[in-house]
Scaffold this motif. Structure first.
Motif, short mmCIF file in Angstrom:
data_model
loop_
_atom_site.label_atom_id
_atom_site.label_comp_id
_atom_site.label_asym_id
_atom_site.label_seq_id
_atom_site.Cartn_x
_atom_site.Cartn_y
_atom_site.Cartn_z
N GLN B 26 1.24 -1.22 0.13
CA GLN B 26 -0.08 -0.35 0.13
C GLN B 26 0.98 1.31 -0.78
N TRP B 27 1.95 1.46 -0.19
CA TRP B 27 2.59 2.36 -0.70
C TRP B 27 2.22 3.17 -1.89
N VAL B 28 2.20 2.47 -2.69
CA VAL B 28 1.61 2.65 -3.66
C VAL B 28 0.09 2.17 -4.30
N ARG B 29 -0.84 3.61 -4.34
CA ARG B 29 -2.54 2.74 -4.37
C ARG B 29 -3.13 3.39 -5.68
N PRO B 30 -3.12 1.84 -6.96
CA PRO B 30 -3.60 2.87 -7.52
C PRO B 30 -4.87 2.66 -7.40
N ASP B 31 -6.05 3.04 -8.35
CA ASP B 31 -7.51 2.35 -8.56
C ASP B 31 -7.71 1.37 -9.11
N ILE B 42 -0.67 11.62 -9.70
CA ILE B 42 0.07 11.57 -8.49
C ILE B 42 0.30 10.13 -7.72
N ASP B 43 0.08 8.92 -8.64
CA ASP B 43 1.00 7.43 -8.41
C ASP B 43 2.10 7.37 -8.93
N ALA B 45 3.80 9.92 -9.94
CA ALA B 45 5.04 11.00 -9.01
C ALA B 45 5.54 10.46 -8.26
N ARG B 46 4.70 9.28 -7.37
CA ARG B 46 5.00 9.31 -6.04
C ARG B 46 5.68 7.80 -5.96
#
Lengths: 304, 109
Positions: B26-31, B42-43, B45-46
């Motif tokens: 959950q460090w990256v949370r795509p749809d 934003i994902d 960039a993260r």
């Protein structure tokens, strides 16, 4: 516009003959300090980070560095690709996607009254927090200690400095601030810890760096030496043929484990010390022919 | 908005198993669902930020959740403070605003 220092060596704080490794290390240290996402909102950090990145880009490229050294390009002689900034998204309302934690914790302890349920905090009066500073010795901050702080009003507080406390860290003593009055809640005492530098230890995150002088004998033939560590002296074997600059690592002998952080390591960098003149050594060296003569400066020779 | 294949192409140094582990953490949370993730800007960039923290600044994956969590909390605070600032500017009468500014500016009680 990036404000670039004319001298990338100065920007990174390294000598002109610094090795690629030194440059890398200096860059990484500064980048951690000034990364814009670790300092959101700080214009200074943003500018510094850009300058550091530009300097690193130039100096970490052997060809560009040589060109700069010969004066063929200036410090800003590079096109610097704009980095995609996470901050622009995180600072906007859309940044809520990565709110707090995966479990969606909020700051209800601070903003509860205003944001979460709409009612105003009423009830007991809160005394103000008081701010103090306390200077501590390096080792007290590393291994932990209790120190007495005398307040301006004559009260004294026993401040428990936990192991691993960093310079600038703020300790909160609940209820030791200003009185909240009858039926009220006292404020807290906030104590900023200033850590004095140590004579030979240097903290580097969880690790501790130390320069360890060794004799020519120890460096050449190896041997057991005593190494000071925050928790006391440790004996360690120096391997034969250990040059100046050789790093020995003592696992777990750095800053002790605290909170979620495991214990760090102690890094001892050897420095060969010749000591007082020794006629026998001089005599021996005069009559000595090295088995495989080598020029330690061969890498510095220019081709011209 | 972009799919996983596009993202892999756009961010050259990204490894697929790294990305999948980060999503699992959950460090990256795509749809969307595994297999059909949709990444917002934003994902992306993260993901770039995580790569930079790990590979450039040598913050290893043991430490990354600590750094990310603190960073997320700082950004969260900043958004809330800005919202509070907006609210005060919009709602509070002039004299209340002045008193608030004076209260905040004075470090001693």
């Amino acid at each position: 516009m990036v404000d670039i220092l004319d001298d990338p060596y100065q920007t990174l704080g390294v000598a002109r003959d610094a090795s690629a490794k030194d440059i890398r290390a200096a860059y990484r240290k500064l980048a951690k300090q000034h990364h814009p996402d670790l300092n959101p909102g700080s214009k200074t950090s943003e500018e510094r980070f850009k300058a550091i990145s530009v300097a690193n880009e130039l100096l970490s490229d052997v060809e560009k560095r040589a060109k700069f050294d010969r004066g063929e390009i200036d410090a800003a002689g590079q096109e610097h690709a704009p980095r995609p900034s996470y901050r622009e998204y995180a600072d906007a309302e859309g940044g809520r996607r990565y709110t707090g934690s995966a479990r969606g914790e909020s700051f209800s302890d601070i903003f509860g009254g205003m944001f979460d349920d709409g009612h105003h905090p009423s009830g007991p009066r809160h005394g103000r927090d008081e701010h103090y500073t306390l200077a501590t010795e390096f080792l007290d901050a590393i291994i932990g200690a209790t120190r007495r702080l005398v307040l301006p009003d004559g009260r004294s507080l026993d401040v428990k400095i936990p192991a691993g406390t960093r310079d600038g860290q703020i300790l909160r003593l609940r209820g030791q601030g200003q009185s909240g009055g009858p039926g009220g809640i006292n404020g807290d005492a906030l104590i900023e810890i200033h850590v004095r530098p140590h004579g030979f230890f240097q903290r580097n995150g969880q690790d501790i760096d130390l320069e360890l002088p060794v004799t020519l004998h120890e460096a050449t033939l190896g041997g057991m030496v005593e190494i000071p560590t925050p928790a006391g002296t440790v004996r360690m074997r120096v391997p034969p043929q250990s040059d100046s600059g050789t790093k020995l690592r003592l696992r777990g002998r750095g800053v002790p484990a605290h909170g979620a952080l495991p214990a760090g390591d102690l890094h001892a960098t050897l420095r060969v010390v010749l000591g007082k003149p020794d006629p026998a050594l001089e005599e021996f060296l005069r009559g000595w022919t090295p088995e495989s003569p080598a020029n330690p400066r061969s890498a510095m020779e220019t081709k011209s | 908005m972009t799919g996983i294949e596009m993202l892999m192409t756009a961010v050259a140094s990204l490894q697929r198993d790294d990305l999948e582990r980060w999503i699992a953490n959950q460090w990256v949370r795509p749809d969307g669902q595994p297999g059909e993730y949709v990444f917002r800007e934003i994902d992306v960039a993260r993901v770039t930020l995580i790569l930079e923290l790990r590979d450039e600044l040598h913050i290893d994956e043991e430490m990354l959740p600590v750094v990310l969590s603190l960073m997320d909390q700082v950004y969260d605070l900043r958004r809330r403070l800005r919202r509070l600032d907006d609210a005060i500017a919009t709602i509070a009468p002039e004299n209340v605003r002045r008193e608030l500014v004076a209260y905040i500016a004075d470090p001693s009680p």
